[in-house]
Design a protein around this motif. Structure first.
Motif, PDB file in Angstrom:
ATOM      1  N   PHE A  78     -11.906  12.001  -0.723  1.00 63.64           N
ATOM      2  CA  PHE A  78     -11.964  11.858  -2.180  1.00 63.64           C
ATOM      3  C   PHE A  78     -13.096  10.928  -2.592  1.00 63.64           C
ATOM      4  CE2 PHE A  78     -10.393   9.454  -5.971  1.00 63.64           C
ATOM      5  CZ  PHE A  78     -10.516  10.493  -6.887  1.00 63.64           C
ATOM      6  N   THR A 127       0.822  -1.216   0.000  1.00 67.32           N
ATOM      7  CA  THR A 127       0.000   0.000   0.000  1.00 67.32           C
ATOM      8  C   THR A 127       0.857   1.268   0.000  1.00 67.32           C
ATOM      9  OG1 THR A 127      -0.163  -0.191   2.417  1.00 67.32           O
ATOM     10  CG2 THR A 127      -1.956  -1.117   1.121  1.00 67.32           C
ATOM     11  N   PHE A 182      -6.598   2.144  -7.533  1.00 68.27           N
ATOM     12  CA  PHE A 182      -6.631   3.108  -6.436  1.00 68.27           C
ATOM     13  C   PHE A 182      -7.727   2.741  -5.438  1.00 68.27           C
ATOM     14  CE2 PHE A 182      -8.175   6.996  -4.430  1.00 68.27           C
ATOM     15  CZ  PHE A 182      -6.997   7.478  -3.882  1.00 68.27           C
ATOM     16  N   MET A 202      -5.424  15.253  -0.802  1.00 71.22           N
ATOM     17  CA  MET A 202      -4.998  14.087  -0.043  1.00 71.22           C
ATOM     18  C   MET A 202      -3.554  14.307   0.404  1.00 71.22           C
ATOM     19  SD  MET A 202      -5.206  10.122  -1.308  1.00 71.22           S
ATOM     20  CE  MET A 202      -3.857  10.289  -2.477  1.00 71.22           C
ATOM     21  N   LEU A 215      -1.015   7.667   4.912  1.00 70.18           N
ATOM     22  CA  LEU A 215      -1.872   8.379   3.963  1.00 70.18           C
ATOM     23  C   LEU A 215      -3.006   9.046   4.723  1.00 70.18           C
ATOM     24  CD1 LEU A 215      -2.563   8.876   0.919  1.00 70.18           C
ATOM     25  CD2 LEU A 215      -3.998   6.843   1.061  1.00 70.18           C
ATOM     26  N   THR A 262      -7.154   2.017  -1.495  1.00 66.95           N
ATOM     27  CA  THR A 262      -7.867   2.700  -0.412  1.00 66.95           C
ATOM     28  C   THR A 262      -8.681   1.709   0.418  1.00 66.95           C
ATOM     29  OG1 THR A 262      -9.610   3.249  -2.018  1.00 66.95           O
ATOM     30  CG2 THR A 262      -7.988   4.946  -1.517  1.00 66.95           C
ATOM     31  N   TYR A 297      -7.675  16.564  -5.336  1.00 70.38           N
ATOM     32  CA  TYR A 297      -8.603  15.564  -5.860  1.00 70.38           C
ATOM     33  C   TYR A 297      -8.813  15.729  -7.361  1.00 70.38           C
ATOM     34  CZ  TYR A 297      -9.803  14.612  -0.957  1.00 70.38           C
ATOM     35  OH  TYR A 297      -9.751  14.266   0.360  1.00 70.38           O
ATOM     36  N   GLU A 328      -7.724  10.436   2.160  1.00 74.64           N
ATOM     37  CA  GLU A 328      -8.208   9.723   0.979  1.00 74.64           C
ATOM     38  C   GLU A 328      -9.716   9.477   1.023  1.00 74.64           C
ATOM     39  OE1 GLU A 328      -7.182   6.430   3.902  1.00 74.64           O
ATOM     40  OE2 GLU A 328      -6.582   8.473   3.424  1.00 74.64           O
ATOM     41  N   THR A 384       1.211  16.606  -0.955  1.00 74.36           N
ATOM     42  CA  THR A 384      -0.229  16.757  -1.184  1.00 74.36           C
ATOM     43  C   THR A 384      -0.546  16.585  -2.666  1.00 74.36           C
ATOM     44  OG1 THR A 384      -0.161  19.144  -1.586  1.00 74.36           O
ATOM     45  CG2 THR A 384      -0.308  18.415   0.710  1.00 74.36           C
ATOM     46  N   LEU A 438       2.569   4.509  -1.410  1.00 67.42           N
ATOM     47  CA  LEU A 438       2.127   5.453  -2.430  1.00 67.42           C
ATOM     48  C   LEU A 438       3.311   6.188  -3.057  1.00 67.42           C
ATOM     49  CD1 LEU A 438      -1.087   7.006  -0.883  1.00 67.42           C
ATOM     50  CD2 LEU A 438      -0.909   5.378  -2.743  1.00 67.42           C
ATOM     51  N   ARG A 477      -6.445   0.493   2.918  1.00 68.07           N
ATOM     52  CA  ARG A 477      -6.285   1.511   3.954  1.00 68.07           C
ATOM     53  C   ARG A 477      -7.474   1.493   4.921  1.00 68.07           C
ATOM     54  NH1 ARG A 477      -1.143   3.359   4.589  1.00 68.07           N
ATOM     55  NH2 ARG A 477      -0.230   3.915   2.592  1.00 68.07           N
ATOM     56  N   LEU A 526      -6.210  13.790  -9.024  1.00 70.73           N
ATOM     57  CA  LEU A 526      -6.506  12.354  -8.954  1.00 70.73           C
ATOM     58  C   LEU A 526      -7.554  11.973  -9.997  1.00 70.73           C
ATOM     59  CD1 LEU A 526      -6.628  11.569  -5.120  1.00 70.73           C
ATOM     60  CD2 LEU A 526      -4.909  10.833  -6.770  1.00 70.73           C
TER      61      LEU A 526
END
Length: 275
Positions: A197, A139, A238, A169, A191, A242, A221, A194, A218, A141, A245, A224
């Motif tokens: 988002f 996980t 993604f 984020m 993270l 998440t 969004y 998220e 940072t 990033l 997460r 992203l």
């Protein structure tokens, strides 16, 4: 019947050509093409155009036609990776065209396009690769860092407050941060933000405070979303990342609840309660 239809069609075209030949501008164009404006027919025009095409079939022009085909194809593509590849192929053909035809401007222009597309293609492929690794349990990033900007925080600073509008984020690089509502400490590599988002109203679900100064990366969004629309496959990976997460955060909350859970009271004969 087909022969009569063709004859009628040819007659109509000849009438159109006769009318067009009366126009001075069109007459000049016809003269430049080697045609007689006073004696122009559909067959004569077609034959002359064919002669012009055959006369201009050169190796350089063939490269230009192939390059144009690839560049037009990019307009029909929905994802960024094949678009970049097709663009690079088209630019390569135009570079060769510029060299063979002696067109310095064309040569330099498309030669500059090649490394730009190559860099963007490499970034996107790296992004997809790292996102795919995320589905296998990693996980991290790290793959998002080229798309993020750095920001510094000091002790006592608040990154966000619960209920605030969310538009970016965070990824902790150095320092420590605290989720005040849950008293959860976030170390480097964590993270944050998220969930904002993914929620429909894009609202913060907790307050995050800096308890040890450090650096944070940072990404907005909107960026992203741009990456997602450039390659929908990234969006899928993604979401999986998440999800990992969310499961990690849920496990942390369950652990905190279990540690802080108060044991049930025990009744004794004297009527008092011991904890």
């Amino acid at each position: 019947m087909n022969s009569s239809s063709n004859a009628d069609f040819s007659t109509i075209l000849n009438r159109i050509l006769d009318t067009a030949a009366d126009n001075l501008r069109i007459a000049k164009i016809l003269v430049q093409m080697g045609l007689d404006p006073n004696n122009i027919t559909y067959d004569a025009l077609l034959n002359r155009l064919l002669e012009i095409v055959l006369a201009n079939i050169t190796l350089a022009n063939m490269f230009a036609v192939i390059g144009a085909t690839f560049l037009v194809a990019t307009l029909l593509m929905h994802t960024m990776v094949p678009l970049r590849i097709a663009n690079m192929v088209g630019c390569t053909f135009f570079v060769v065209f510029g060299a063979l035809s002696g067109s310095v401007g064309t040569f330099i222009l498309y030669l500059l396009f090649l490394p730009i597309n190559a860099i963007r293609l490499r970034q996107m492929l790296k992004l997809i690769k790292r996102a795919r690794i995320a589905t296998e349990g990693d996980t991290s990033l790290e793959w998002l860092k080229p798309f993020m900007t750095e920001r510094k925080y000091r002790k006592g600073d608040k990154l966000c407050s619960k209920g605030d509008a969310a538009n970016e984020m965070f990824l902790i690089i150095t320092g420590k941060f605290l989720v005040t509502e849950f008293s959860v400490e976030l170390p480097p590599g964590s993270l944050m933000g998220e969930l904002g988002f993914l929620t429909p109203k894009n609202r913060r679900t907790a307050t995050i405070e800096c308890i040890e100064g450090g650096d944070v990366l940072t990404i907005e969004y909107d960026k992203l979303l741009e990456i997602y629309f450039q390659n929908p496959e990234f969006g899928y990976y993604f979401l999986i990342l998440t999800s990992h997460r969310l499961l990690e955060n849920n496990a942390k909350l369950e652990e905190i609840i279990a540690q802080n859970k108060i044991a049930p009271p025990i009744a004794v004969a004297s009527g008092t309660v011991e904890l």
